[in-house]
Each structure stands twice: as C-alpha cells, then as structure tokens.
Design a protein around this motif. Structure first.
Motif, short mmCIF file in Angstrom:
data_model
loop_
_atom_site.label_atom_id
_atom_site.label_comp_id
_atom_site.label_asym_id
_atom_site.label_seq_id
_atom_site.Cartn_x
_atom_site.Cartn_y
_atom_site.Cartn_z
N ARG A 140 56.03 73.51 67.40
CA ARG A 140 56.10 73.97 68.79
C ARG A 140 56.29 75.49 68.77
N PRO A 141 55.20 76.24 68.63
CA PRO A 141 55.34 77.70 68.57
C PRO A 141 55.57 78.33 69.95
N ILE A 142 56.48 79.28 69.98
CA ILE A 142 56.69 80.09 71.18
C ILE A 142 56.41 81.53 70.78
N VAL A 143 55.33 82.08 71.29
CA VAL A 143 54.86 83.39 70.86
C VAL A 143 55.19 84.42 71.92
N GLU A 144 55.76 85.54 71.50
CA GLU A 144 56.00 86.63 72.45
C GLU A 144 54.92 87.68 72.32
N MET A 145 54.25 87.96 73.42
CA MET A 145 53.42 89.15 73.49
C MET A 145 54.37 90.28 73.89
N GLN A 146 54.32 91.38 73.19
CA GLN A 146 55.31 92.42 73.51
C GLN A 146 55.16 92.89 74.95
N PHE A 147 53.94 93.07 75.38
CA PHE A 147 53.63 93.35 76.78
C PHE A 147 52.43 92.48 77.15
N ALA A 148 52.42 92.00 78.40
CA ALA A 148 51.30 91.19 78.86
C ALA A 148 49.97 91.87 78.58
N ASP A 149 49.96 93.18 78.78
CA ASP A 149 48.73 93.97 78.63
C ASP A 149 48.04 93.73 77.28
N PHE A 150 48.84 93.51 76.23
CA PHE A 150 48.27 93.44 74.88
C PHE A 150 47.58 92.10 74.60
N ILE A 151 47.78 91.13 75.44
CA ILE A 151 47.16 89.83 75.18
C ILE A 151 45.64 89.90 75.36
N THR A 152 45.17 90.97 76.02
CA THR A 152 43.72 91.04 76.25
C THR A 152 42.94 91.13 74.94
N THR A 153 43.58 91.59 73.85
CA THR A 153 42.86 91.63 72.57
C THR A 153 42.78 90.25 71.93
N ALA A 154 43.38 89.25 72.58
CA ALA A 154 43.38 87.90 72.01
C ALA A 154 42.99 86.86 73.05
N MET A 155 42.32 87.31 74.09
CA MET A 155 42.03 86.41 75.19
C MET A 155 41.17 85.23 74.76
N HIS A 156 40.28 85.44 73.77
CA HIS A 156 39.42 84.35 73.32
C HIS A 156 40.23 83.23 72.67
N GLN A 157 41.33 83.59 72.05
CA GLN A 157 42.15 82.54 71.43
C GLN A 157 42.75 81.63 72.50
N LEU A 158 43.11 82.22 73.63
CA LEU A 158 43.71 81.43 74.70
C LEU A 158 42.64 80.67 75.48
N LEU A 159 41.62 81.41 75.92
CA LEU A 159 40.56 80.81 76.75
C LEU A 159 39.73 79.80 75.96
N ASN A 160 39.22 80.24 74.82
CA ASN A 160 38.24 79.42 74.10
C ASN A 160 38.85 78.49 73.06
N ASN A 161 39.84 79.00 72.35
CA ASN A 161 40.33 78.22 71.22
C ASN A 161 41.44 77.26 71.64
N ALA A 162 42.40 77.74 72.42
CA ALA A 162 43.50 76.86 72.86
C ALA A 162 43.08 76.04 74.08
N GLY A 163 42.52 76.73 75.07
CA GLY A 163 42.26 76.07 76.35
C GLY A 163 41.21 74.97 76.31
N THR A 164 40.22 75.10 75.42
CA THR A 164 39.15 74.10 75.38
C THR A 164 39.47 72.95 74.43
N ARG A 165 40.52 73.10 73.63
CA ARG A 165 40.68 72.20 72.48
C ARG A 165 40.94 70.74 72.87
N HIS A 166 41.84 70.53 73.83
CA HIS A 166 42.11 69.13 74.18
C HIS A 166 40.88 68.46 74.79
N TYR A 167 40.18 69.19 75.62
CA TYR A 167 38.98 68.64 76.27
C TYR A 167 37.93 68.25 75.24
N ARG A 168 37.81 69.06 74.19
CA ARG A 168 36.76 68.83 73.19
C ARG A 168 37.17 67.85 72.11
N THR A 169 38.46 67.85 71.76
CA THR A 169 38.86 67.06 70.59
C THR A 169 39.90 66.00 70.91
#
Lengths: 313, 325
Positions: free
Chosen positions: B76-105
């Motif tokens: 159960r990972p709890i990840v801190e982004m130091q500032f919300a702004d910095f998550i934009t460099t990882a948006m694909h991990q949230l949108l594509n990799n995390a968000g689609t995973r349950h629907y696909r698998t």
C-alpha cells in the motif's frame, strides 16, 4: 528443447496473426516479433516462478513461456470477451500477474519502474524474486528509462533491463536515436553492470541471461543487457518497412534464431529431424485449433462498457 | 478533545495507516529524516523505520511507476509529490498506467498520491498550481480534497483503504492556519460524501479545499452586512462527488455559486455547474455562477496573486450579484 519450442511456437502464432490480419479479420494491426524470439524465450526458460516481468511489443515467447496460451493470444488480438483483457485492450497489451507478467502501456520505458516496484514488494515479502523489463533501442531515449534505472540502482533492486536492439524504432534508425557506441555502456552511469550479447544466438543469450539472473538474485542490484537482434518485419503489418535496407535483412536472415537454435542442437546431437517435425506438427495443430476457436468467439457486450473502471471497495 | 492543525490531521492519518497496515509505506522526495518540504511526515521515519518511510531520487515518474508495481504485489504505497505542480512530469503513470489498469486487467491498484496544492503563498507559477481538474478527468482515478483537520485525517484513512489509485489533494495554505478540536477516535470517511458547513437558504456556495474557508468568511460577512443566509457545501471528494447533496442544496436555495481555486476553462467548477444544469435546471432562479482563477499562470507578485486567487471579498461580491440578480 524448451527454448526451441517456445521460439517456434511464438513464430507460428505470429505467422497466423499476420495471416488473420491480411484477411482483414484482425482489429488494428499485428505486431510480430519474428526474428527476436531467442531473447524472451531465453528469459522465460531461465526464470523462476516468483519472478516478475514487464514485456514490451515483441516478447511473445515470454508470454507463452510464463503460461499464456496461443488461444489467449488470439483472443487478445481479436478483442474477444474471453481475452486476457476482456477486449478492453488489444494486440500486445496483455499479461497476467499470476504468471508474473505485467500488462504494458504504450509509453515506452514506463513499465521499468513498475516492475522495479513489484520486485521491491516481493523481496519485502521474503521472496527471492528478480525482475526483467524489456525495452527496445528507442525506449532508451526516454526519461522513464533513465529514471527507472537510476531508481532501481539506488535501491539495489534485482532488475534486469534488457535492451533488444533491433536497429529501428518504428522507422528511426539507431543513428538518429543515440550517439554512444554501445547502449550497454550506459550502465556505468548508473553504477551497475552492463552486458552485451548476440540476441539471435539462443545458446549465448540463454547463458548470458541465466548467469545475470543468478547473480542479481543472490546479490540484489539491477543490471543492463543489450541484445543485438533485428526486427524482420515492419513495426506492425501496416508498415512496409521500405526504410530497412535489404542487405541488413539478409544478414539477419542468415542468423535467424530458430535456424541457429536448430543447427546448434543438431550439431550437439540434442535433436533429430523427426523430433523437430513432431514438434512443428503439435504446435501447428494447437495454433490452428486456437485461432479457429478465437475467431468464432464473441466480442464483449457493448453494455459492459462502463463496468470495471474501479475496483469495488 | 484536543486542537490539531490541518497538517497534524494529515500526519495523524499517515501514522494511523502505518500503524494499522503493515503493507503500507510512505516515500517521496525529502520525506524521510527531513520530514518533507512542509514537515507533514516529520518524525514518521524515526517512529516506523527507514523501510517504511524513505526518500527517493527526484523521479516523479519512477516514483509513481514503482507505486503501481508495489500496489499490485500486496503493498500500500503512499507517495508524496513535493508540490502538486511536479506531478505533471509523471502524468502518464497516473492516467495511463495506474488509471487504466483495473479496467484492462482486473488488478487492484491500491495507492495514494499526496499532492500539496494551491497558491496564496508567493510560490509563483510552479509551486502553486491547483490541478484537480486533470486528476478528475482520469478514468480509474479517485480524488479527495479535505478542507478541515478531522476530514484530512479521516480521508487519508479512506484513501489508504480504497483498492484504487486515489489522489489526496492537500492545500498548503491550510497546513498551519486551520485548526479544529478533534477526538482520538479515527474513523474512515466514505468517499463521495460532501459536508454542509453552513446552513442557509438565500444561495449556496459549492466549493472545496482552501476555498471552503474563504466561502465561510464570505457568508458570515454577508450575514452581518445584508442579513443573507448562505449555505456552504464542502465537497471533500471531487471524484466521485456527492451529487445528492449538491442537488439538495440547489433545491433548498435555487441560487448556486461554484467556487474553485483552479483555472476556469474546462475546470472543475464547470463540471459541477453542468451537473446542476442537467439535473436541476427547473429548480434554479438564476444561472449557476462560477468563481475561479482566471486562465493565467499563477503569478508571483502579491498584487498579481491577490487578484488571481479567489478570496472572501470576491465571493461576497459574486454572491451579492447572484442573490440580487
């Protein structure tokens, strides 16, 4: 023998997928790994049950070696309700966690950190898991490749990242992808070991992978392996790959991994012509039955569109 | 009962998760011995050890990718982004990799991503962003945004019990400015439940995050100056959101102002306004109004940021316009 069987099985599945694609019965395109079978077949054979994998586009032998069936592969490519992703995703985006195989996303390099995290979790649970992530030469140019390798190095995660250098990222040759001499040399920058091997020589790639996996399993840390190979078809079947010089294809046609594998085994008297023929017949029969069955099956019901986006609490 | 800050609320929620869920880990940049850029994780590494609370390289994408890997292997990972702004460099991990995973698998991806959000601190364009609209737009991702210490504590628990990727937004201006008396009983709050923070029937302000407090200041001022009674709804969960409470508030007041610290065009306020128009148009005495930040980068100078960011005075004016329309 297991390695050879996986390579031949994957080759015949790919050939059937190409046929179905040409008949216009496939949804989208077919993405064959023809010519690159030795690398992921070697990984599958060298792996242990608790290991984790992030396959990429051309790693069909890994899927088959970890327990996926040709029927599952055909269902996936056809978007059938019973496919590994239930028709929610297609072509090469599949995998089953009970096989240790992560389902990829199309963003290249982005699965390396996922398998790194998975290995971290398994190790905390006391398993001797190692991870293997596959990328092509193109993915080495992404930020995610760098982030994940550095991350894995910092945490001493036993993760082998295999660069299948097949000379072209879609149409872009390696000369437009990087300036370094060997991609394996990049390992130095992460403080990890880098290896190069002939990805079309089944015996060589198997021994290399096996030794690296044994090593990082015992002494956890990541490693980088660059395997030379060649994509013998287009990126997908929609791609006529006219940009690849015929002379280059000729070189690798002579070094076809299945041919090299059979010759090596014949030379060592490990296989007979009769055994090869029997293997081919058995594989052809299973593939034919699987393809026919998948083609006859239903797509998912449209009414299921919005189901399963979230896991119920 | 004792008084805690919003920051302490988050920290107590984190501590409770670490205590009760041995599979949980907290990681991010500078969250270990240093205790995080805002000191939200201060003391947690000393209490739970370096295996449970640890620093990572500056690699937002690898941090989120690794979280997906851990979450799918029983952690159960709890990840801190130091500032919300910095998550934009990882948006694909949230949108594509995390968000689609349950629907696909069909695989559960139980992970929490904490994103310190919002402006008003002189942080400039890259330390002030309010990005809820991006997160809420992602299928497969849930979004919560507490405004009070007790909710921060409870929603952290709920987020860490949910089998899906949850973005936990926390507002930087509230960390130390908002206090609340709480008991020691920690209970998870169901996601998707709004809270009525102030009763009233002349109009309703529907909002979340720091704007809840601006709205409460505004409605008490309007009560003193004009005698208006204005309801304030704190959404708390942005996805899923509490349409029942939104529609009940619309029925009770017939005049709705949606306030958001985020940008205007296609913003979260537009979603709420549209949902009301679709379901409760016949209950409205006036068009649903929006008060949001303008579509400009978050400015640095105080004069500019004061104009940029909605505040109580702006809400007072917007409510007056709405009620007297």
């Amino acid at each position: 023998m297991k390695l050879l069987r996986l390579m031949i099985q994957a080759r015949r599945v790919d050939e059937r997928l190409i046929k179905i694609c040409r008949q216009g019965r496939l949804r989208g395109s077919a993405f064959a790994g023809i010519g690159q079978e030795a690398i992921s077949a070697a990984v599958a054979v060298a792996s242990q049950p608790d290991d984790l994998f992030a396959p990429c586009i051309r790693n069909l032998p890994l899927h088959l070696g970890r327990g996926e069936t040709p029927l599952g592969v055909f269902r996936q490519a056809l978007g059938r309700a019973k496919s590994p992703t239930g028709g929610r995703d297609g072509n090469v985006h599949y995998g089953r966690l009970d096989h240790g195989v992560y389902t990829m996303i199309s963003h290249l390099g982005s699965m390396i950190s996922v398998v790194a995290g998975g290995v971290m979790a398994k190790r905390r649970q006391g398993k001797d898991t190692v991870g293997v992530a596959f990328v092509g030469d193109g993915a080495t140019s992404t930020g995610d490749f760098h982030e994940a390798l550095n991350f894995a190095a910092v945490f001493d995660i036993p993760l082998l990242v295999i660069i299948e250098n097949n000379h072209y990222a879609y149409s872009t040759p390696t000369s437009h992808q990087y300036r370094c001499h060997r991609l394996a040399d990049r390992a130095v920058g992460y403080g990890i070991d880098g290896y190069s091997a002939d990805g079309n020589n089944p015996a060589e790639i198997y021994i290399t992978v096996r030794d690296i996996l044994n090593d990082i399993r015992a002494n956890p840390r990541p490693a980088l392996l660059e395997a030379d190979t060649m994509r013998m078809r287009g990126h997908g079947e929609h791609d006529d790959f006219k940009y690849v010089p015929e002379t280059l294809l000729q070189v690798y046609r002579r070094r076809d991994p299945i041919r090299m594998g059979i010759r090596g085994m014949q030379a060592a008297k490990l296989i007979t012509d009769d055994q090869i023929e029997a293997m081919e017949l058995e594989i052809a029969d299973e593939i034919d039955r699987s393809a026919r069955q998948a083609l006859s099956e239903e797509e998912p019901l449209a009414d299921t569109l919005t189901q399963g986006v979230y896991r119920d609490a | 009962m004792r008084e805690i800050t919003y920051l302490q609320g988050i920290q107590e929620g984190l501590r409770e998760v670490l205590k009760t869920d041995p599979t949980s880990v907290i990681y991010g940049q500078d969250v270990g011995a240093f205790g995080g850029a805002f000191k939200v994780t201060e003391g947690l590494q000393a209490e739970f050890g370096e295996a449970r609370v640890f620093d990572t390289p500056i690699s937002e994408s690898a941090m989120l990718g690794a979280a997906i890997g851990m979450a799918t292997q029983g952690m159960r990972p709890i990840v801190e982004m130091q500032f919300a702004d910095f998550i934009t460099t990882a948006m694909h991990q949230l949108l594509n990799n995390a968000g689609t995973r349950h629907y696909r698998t069909g695989d559960a991806v139980p992970m929490v991503v904490r994103v310190p959000s919002g402006g008003g601190t002189g942080g400039g364009p890259f330390h002030s962003e309010e990005l809820e609209t991006y997160f809420c737009h992602m299928p497969g991702v849930k979004v919560v945004y507490p405004a009070f210490p007790s909710d921060a504590r409870s929603l952290l628990l709920s987020a860490a019990q949910d089998p899906n990727p949850v973005v936990f937004m926390e507002n930087k201006t509230l960390y130390r400015s908002v206090k609340e008396r709480v008991g020691d009983d920690l209970t998870a709050l169901p996601l998707g439940k709004a809270s009525v923070r102030h009763e009233g029937d002349d109009a309703v302000v529907i909002t979340y995050g720091a704007m809840v407090h601006e709205a409460l200041r505004a409605v008490s001022e309007l009560h003193v100056t004009e005698g208006y009674e204005v309801m304030v709804v704190d959404l708390r969960s942005l996805k899923p959101y509490d349409l029942d409470t939104i529609l009940a508030a619309t029925a009770a007041t017939s005049r709705v102002l949606v306030v958001s610290e985020g940008w205007r065009t296609c913003g979260y306020a537009a979603e709420i306004a549209t949902a009301i128009n679709e379901s409760a148009f016949h209950l409205l005495d006036a068009p649903v109004h929006r008060l949001t930040a303008p579509d400009v980068p978050v400015p640095f100078a105080k004069s500019l940021e004061d104009r940029y960011r909605p505040a109580a005075a702006d809400i007072v004016k917007a409510l007056r316009d709405l009620i007297e329309l």
